[in-house]
Write an enzyme that holds these catalytic residues in place. Structure first.
Site, short mmCIF file in Angstrom:
data_model
loop_
_atom_site.label_atom_id
_atom_site.label_comp_id
_atom_site.label_asym_id
_atom_site.label_seq_id
_atom_site.Cartn_x
_atom_site.Cartn_y
_atom_site.Cartn_z
N ASP A 78 -10.66 2.23 -3.46
CA ASP A 78 -11.19 1.90 -2.13
C ASP A 78 -12.71 1.90 -2.12
OD1 ASP A 78 -8.85 1.46 -0.85
OD2 ASP A 78 -8.77 3.37 0.22
N ASP A 91 0.83 -1.20 0.00
CA ASP A 91 0.00 0.00 0.00
C ASP A 91 0.87 1.26 0.00
OD1 ASP A 91 -2.34 1.47 0.10
OD2 ASP A 91 -3.13 0.49 1.89
C1 DGJ Z 1 -5.88 1.77 1.87
C2 DGJ Z 1 -6.23 0.57 1.05
O1 DGJ Z 1 -6.67 0.95 -0.21
C3 DGJ Z 1 -7.27 -0.26 1.81
O2 DGJ Z 1 -7.68 -1.33 1.04
C4 DGJ Z 1 -6.65 -0.71 3.11
O3 DGJ Z 1 -5.59 -1.58 2.86
C5 DGJ Z 1 -6.18 0.49 3.92
N1 DGJ Z 1 -5.34 1.34 3.14
C6 DGJ Z 1 -5.46 0.05 5.16
O4 DGJ Z 1 -4.93 1.08 5.85
#
Ligand code: DGJ
Length: 740
Positions: free
Chosen positions: A550, A480
């Site tokens: 997301d 991430d």
């Molecule tokens: C952002 C990601 O896009 C989510 O899927 C998740 O992993 C969160 N970060 C976790 O902090």
């Protein structure tokens, strides 16, 4: 009769002999000595340029395949058209240096230590080897060289361009703008530009607009690819192209740092596209002997409309970009804990989720954020990559063992480039965070970026990742990256070197990924950046899949998925089924959510500990169905059956390369009373074949609303009338070629 058949035989022998001979001598890159022309023959496309009488490299043609090389005349630089538009500007140069009266976008701009900033690049040499060509240019006076790389991919008709700038002057040279090259579409008016823009939780929105005189800049100045604009473009002539017909020129950059694509309409009806590093705040100081390589710029042409342009990119990414041949396999069905537990992960809770996920047919269990350091909220812990002893008193071992016993492999979330000020790492190494000396450090999601451009930081990150994967049986990393650059200083370097951070950061990210993958040859990785902030052809050489957004709300996701597929293959497009109400407070039914997620690589992100019992049976059925179609969805040809502007009804179709299997997904947002849905005409099937027709949407029916067999011709010309009614209704149809 005997005579006719022997003539036919002779013709056949002759034809196949020529075919064999030409197959043996076929050279995808040719240099025509007489006219000083390079012909790049990429199967369905030709790309031609030459050396003009001034010794500059000049574009000649890019478009549909032209087999007869002699048709192309030698390049002839334009004369002064007016004292305000010199030949330097109106000649379509392949790689113009900024100098000698150039007013269009330069490909290279440099500053020499004596104050000279004039750069005029002329041809000096070239080298051809199979499918690659390197053309070397040099300034007319100074030892500043550019090696232009061209690679041809005959399988897809794509061409890759890049440039290596080499300083042989004996003194430092500052590169202020380095592009991978300029490309041109046939001169004329009426071009339309397509590109993808968005925002966090709303990526992949398709834009279509006319190209006028002036420059349209697509870019990221953020240090990474960005949610806001993706480095992809497509050009066609409005009115001359529908989704499946017409000329389309398209391209994408392979770079995960700040990038720019400029689409420029000149006052002389020439559309030119330049792509490479973003020149904003750019200054790369090249020491004597040092080189700088620009990002690869992948360029394609098709006569098959924007639909075929997407399919070409999809095939290309699967065949040429994804690491270790991963594009030939299929992605496992994945479970991810984020929306279920957020930071509240612990051994018992994760095992409970894993047991339920395995029962559904999930193949990979991924524990998301929250497992390390003091990571109980997003305020702390990033940088402290030790297992939290309260949440996992016996380390990760018991969870991983249980996941394996359940028949799944194990994946884990990491965010290696970040640090929370509230962390042991930051307390120990505050200088490792990206900053300008003595200036405030802007936090985003309570975190700062580590200056990955520094070697010590790069090594630290590589070693803890290597350690984590070596000590635990981890098959998969979700990598991430939840903020963009701010205060991009590198105070440890002299002031004139600090801007290298824009390039070095991404180079070091690639270096870590490459070394990690080399050391752990079965490790798979997902690129995530708070959703789809880091999806590009550079990162895709190093990861198997991406997280597009997301926003997991199923109806919003339909637009996101459709936009994504203009540039990237469904193979890499992860899609979770999550709980409702979700974004927008919307509550689409479970079958709708499943069918939306099946359009890419299916995953579950629900809190299974809270699911009502009836969900489990349906989910098992849905996952079973997905497994029966995933080869077609992930590795087949995608046809978008509806336009992005059609918000109420959306449909897509996937066809296996041999046309023997196909699957259709259709979604109705809200029924208007009395308004009938159109018959859905399919594409890409074999007209002569008969297909079995099986509807699947989780509804139990005594009779199928569709005939059990239909011909390819009927399906493509007459089309399917789908039984969609009410609000948030969805269905899927599986087609398989049968012998009649
Ligand atoms: C952002 C990601 O896009 C989510 O899927 C998740 O992993 C969160 N970060 C976790 O902090």
């Amino acid at each position: 009769m005997p005579f006719r058949s022997s003539v036919a035989y002779l013709v056949l022998v002759f034809v196949s002999a020529t075919h064999v001979a030409s197959a043996q001598t076929f050279r995808p890159i040719r240099f025509l000595e007489k006219s000083k022309i390079f012909v790049l023959d990429a199967g369905s496309a030709s790309y031609v340029f030459g050396i003009n009488e001034q010794n500059a490299l000049q574009h000649i043609y890019w478009g549909g395949h032209v087999a007869r090389d002699e048709d192309f005349l030698a390049a002839h630089g334009s004369d002064e058209w007016a004292s305000f538009d010199l030949g330097t500007t109106t000649t379509p140069q392949e790689y113009p240096g900024w100098g000698a009266g150039l007013y269009v976008e330069p490909s290279l701009k440099v500053s020499f230590p004596d104050g000279n900033r004039d750069l005029v690049l002329h041809y000096v040499a070239h080298q051809m080897e199979g499918e690659t060509l390197t053309v070397t240019l040099k300034d007319i006076e100074r030892e500043l060289l550019v090696h232009l790389g061209y690679t041809v991919y005959p399988g897809t008709g794509l061409i890759r361009r890049e440039a290596v700038v080499e300083n042989r002057t004996g003194s430092p040279v500052v590169v202020e703008n380095a592009q991978s090259g300029a490309v041109y579409v046939p001169r004329g008016d009426g071009y339309r530009l397509r590109y993808l823009s968005g925002r966090w939780a709303g990526e992949w929105q398709l834009n279509q607009e006319p190209v006028h005189t002036g420059v349209k800049v697509l870019e990221s100045r953020r240090g990474s690819t960005s949610h806001q604009t993706n480095p992809w473009f497509a050009l066609d002539r409005d009115g001359d192209s529908d989704p499946e017909h017409g000329n389309v020129w398209f391209g994408a950059l392979g770079w995960s740092g700040s990038w720019r694509i400029s689409v420029e309409g000149t006052p002389h009806q020439q559309v030119r596209v330049t792509g490479g590093f973003n020149p904003f705040d750019f200054a790369y100081s090249l020491a004597p002997g040092e080189k700088l390589q620009t990002p690869p710029f992948y360029l394609g042409y098709t006569g098959g409309g924007i639909g075929e342009a997407s399919r070409i990119l999809h095939r290309f990414v699967r065949a040429e970009i994804l690491p270790r041949g991963s594009g030939k396999r299929t992605r496992p069905v994945l479970y991810n804990s984020w929306e279920a537990t957020e930071f509240a992960v612990d051994e018992a809770g994760q095992i409970a989720l894993a047991e339920k996920a395995a029962g559904l047919g999930v193949e990979r269990f991924v524990m998301d954020d929250g497992w390390f350091g003091q990571r109980n909220t997003d305020h702390a812990g990033l940088g402290d990559w030790y297992v939290n002893p309260k949440k996992f008193p016996n380390g990760l071992g018991p969870l991983i063992r249980r996941v394996h016993e359940l028949g799944m492999d194990f994946g884990i979330w990491v965010e290696p480039e970040m640090v929370n000020p509230d962390s042991d790492l930051y307390r120990k190494h505050p200088d490792w965070a990206m900053h300008f000396a003595g200036r405030p450090r802007t936090e985003a999601r309570n975190q700062l970026l580590l200056n990955l451009a520094r070697e010590d930081v790069r090594e630290y990150v590589f070693h803890w990742l290597d350690d984590l994967v070596t000590k635990n049986d981890i098959a998969f990393l979700k990598w991430d990256y939840n903020r963009n650059f701010s205060e991009p200083g590198w105070p440890e370097l002299p002031a004139d070197q600090q801007k290298k951070i824009w390039v070095k950061f991404t180079q070091n990210l690639y270096d870590i990924l490459d070394r990690l993958r080399a050391k752990h040859p079965t490790l798979e990785i997902e690129s995530c950046s708070g959703g789809g902030g880091r999806v590009d052809l550079g990162i895709l050489r190093r990861v198997e899949q991406v997280w597009p957004s997301d926003n997991t709300e199923a109806f919003d996701r339909l637009t996101i998925e459709q936009g994504f597929t203009y540039a990237y293959t469904p193979h890499i497009m992860m899609a979770w089924v999550t709980d409702v109400p979700n974004f927008n407070g919307r509550s689409a039914p479970l079958p709708f959510r499943f069918l939306v997620a099946m359009q890419g690589s299916l995953a579950i992100g629900s809190n299974l500990n809270k699911w009502p019992p009836e969900n489990f049976g349906l989910a098992r059925q849905m996952i079973g169905y997905y497994k029966s179609i995933r080869e077609t969805v992930q590795n087949g040809d995608l046809y978008r059956l509806t336009d992005p502007s059609d918000g109420n009804f959306k449909a897509s179709q996937y066809v296996s390369p041999d046309k023997s299997r196909s699957v259709v997904f259709a979604f109705l947002h809200s029924q208007q009373f009395g308004r009938m849905l159109p018959a859905l005409a399919l594409r890409g099937l074999d007209e002569q074949a008969t297909y079995s027709v099986a509807i699947f949407d989780g509804k139990s029916r005594s009779n199928s609303p569709l005939p059990s067999r239909l011909s390819g011709a009927y399906l493509m010309h007459r089309g399917l009338e789908l039984p969609l009614t009410g609000d948030y209704d969805a269905t899927s149809v599986k087609l398989e070629r049968v012998s009649d």
